[in-house]
Design an enzyme around this catalytic site. Structure first.
Site, mmCIF file in Angstrom:
data_model
loop_
_atom_site.group_PDB
_atom_site.id
_atom_site.type_symbol
_atom_site.label_atom_id
_atom_site.label_comp_id
_atom_site.label_asym_id
_atom_site.label_seq_id
_atom_site.Cartn_x
_atom_site.Cartn_y
_atom_site.Cartn_z
ATOM 1 N N GLY A 12 0.804 -1.226 0.000
ATOM 2 C CA GLY A 12 0.000 0.000 0.000
ATOM 3 C C GLY A 12 0.833 1.271 0.000
ATOM 4 O O GLY A 12 0.704 2.120 -0.895
ATOM 5 N N ALA A 89 9.835 -1.932 2.433
ATOM 6 C CA ALA A 89 9.275 -3.269 2.673
ATOM 7 C C ALA A 89 9.276 -3.553 4.174
ATOM 8 O O ALA A 89 10.245 -3.250 4.869
ATOM 9 C CB ALA A 89 10.100 -4.321 1.940
ATOM 10 N N GLY A 90 8.201 -4.106 4.657
ATOM 11 C CA GLY A 90 8.136 -4.385 6.094
ATOM 12 C C GLY A 90 7.087 -5.427 6.405
ATOM 13 O O GLY A 90 6.270 -5.798 5.546
ATOM 14 N N GLY A 149 2.546 -5.686 22.338
ATOM 15 C CA GLY A 149 2.189 -6.682 21.326
ATOM 16 C C GLY A 149 3.101 -6.605 20.118
ATOM 17 O O GLY A 149 3.016 -7.420 19.210
ATOM 18 N N GLN A 150 3.981 -5.587 20.117
ATOM 19 C CA GLN A 150 4.885 -5.404 18.971
ATOM 20 C C GLN A 150 6.331 -5.253 19.441
ATOM 21 O O GLN A 150 7.074 -4.445 18.874
ATOM 22 C CB GLN A 150 4.491 -4.155 18.178
ATOM 23 N N TYR A 153 8.583 -5.831 16.489
ATOM 24 C CA TYR A 153 8.473 -4.775 15.459
ATOM 25 C C TYR A 153 9.013 -3.442 15.991
ATOM 26 O O TYR A 153 9.720 -2.725 15.270
ATOM 27 C CB TYR A 153 6.997 -4.686 15.082
ATOM 28 N N PRO A 183 5.272 6.538 9.945
ATOM 29 C CA PRO A 183 3.815 6.618 9.876
ATOM 30 C C PRO A 183 3.167 6.136 11.180
ATOM 31 O O PRO A 183 3.737 5.311 11.908
ATOM 32 C CB PRO A 183 3.448 5.663 8.734
ATOM 33 N N GLY A 184 1.981 6.673 11.426
ATOM 34 C CA GLY A 184 1.133 6.126 12.497
ATOM 35 C C GLY A 184 0.252 5.058 11.871
ATOM 36 O O GLY A 184 0.757 4.146 11.223
ATOM 37 N N TYR A 185 -1.056 5.172 12.032
ATOM 38 C CA TYR A 185 -1.973 4.192 11.424
ATOM 39 C C TYR A 185 -2.340 4.628 10.010
ATOM 40 O O TYR A 185 -2.935 5.679 9.815
ATOM 41 C CB TYR A 185 -3.250 4.070 12.254
#
Ligand code: NDP
Length: 242
Positions: A12, A89-90, A149-150, A153, A183-185
């Protein structure tokens, strides 16, 4: 011709970055790993807008494969070089640390952090020798404030932020800049399972962002107008965290 490589051009945010840089006149290397159709679609949009590009494939976690693909590109292009690299890429695999399996840690570190080493090193020397380069790393709010939870990441993205700042100081005098966009969401495949209705209450802008809003900042960092910005992390998060 000026060349820009965008890793994850099939995703995206990566697709929007490819299109933005193409509109700025760059010939785009639209990178993908598994989603060839999406990469081809990005290239189609670029062509429809009057730009130019090509597709390139490798797994960013595979040091040897990245090197081979980029060496082949170089051999096919004589004295030309890739002057803009967007490490976009992530991959995220959210799980609480107490239950995190070794592969859930290492896959996320490999894809988001080791990829920075794998893709940047084959291109860096040409940027330094030619005395112009732009390296733009797509990191995350998660790597700045940490998100539960990350842990995997957050660690990977924070690692890239440290690398951004260090490398910026190594190569700045050669007119190569290294910056990050956090970026945020943002509405993409990566966030499609999140509850936007609930989460947007936390965001001053009261909505998720769009890939194009991230691409605008990447475009600016790639431009001549950003030549005195180096080692920075620019937040694109609707005011969620500044
Ligand atoms: P997508 O899931 O839409 O795209 C991810 C991209 O990364 C795809 O093009 C995918 O390629 C590529 N990719 C994943 N693993 C590998 C690999 N091993 N080798 C090569 N390519 C790989 O995600 P987004 O567009 O949302 O994410 C882009 C970047 O933005 C990522 O770095 C992400 O961490 C970051 N980000 C995203 C946020 C968001 O809210 N969406 C927030 C903060 C940061 P393919 O599909 O072809 O395999």
């Amino acid at each position: 011709m000026n060349y820009a490589l965008v890793t994850g051009g099939s995703g995206g945010i990566g697709s929007a970055i490819c299109i933005k840089l193409a509109q700025m006149g760059y010939h785009i290397l639209v990178h993908y790993r598994s989603n060839k159709e999406a990469a081809e679609n990005t290239l189609k949009v670029i062509n429809e807008l009057g730009g130019s590009g090509e597709i390139i494939r490798f797994d960013v976690t595979d040091h040897g494969a990245v090197k081979t693909a980029l060496q082949k590109w170089k051999a096919d292009h004589g004295h030309e070089y890739i002057s803009v690299l967007v490490n976009n890429a992530g991959y995220s695999k959210d799980v609480l640390m107490v239950w995190m399996k070794p592969e859930e840690w290492s896959e996320v570190i490999d894809t988001n952090l080791n990829s920075f080493y794998n893709v940047t090193t084959p291109l860096l020397e040409d940027m330094v020798v030619n005395k112009f380069g732009r390296i733009i790393n797509v990191v995350s709010l998660s790597g700045i404030k940490g998100l539960p939870g990350q842990t995997n990441y957050s660690a990977a993205k924070a690692g890239v932020i440290g690398a951004t700042k260090a490398l910026a100081q190594e190569v700045g005098r050669k007119k190569v800049t290294v910056n990050a966009v956090a970026p945020g969401y943002i509405r993409t495949e990566m966030t499609k399972d999140l509850d936007e209705k609930e989460l947007k209450k936390l965001i001053p802008a009261n909505r998720f962002g769009t890939p194009e809003e991230v691409a605008e900042v990447v475009g600016f960092l790639a431009s001549n107008g950003a030549s005195y910005i180096n080692g920075e992390v620019i937040h694109v998060n609707g005011g969620l965290y500044t």
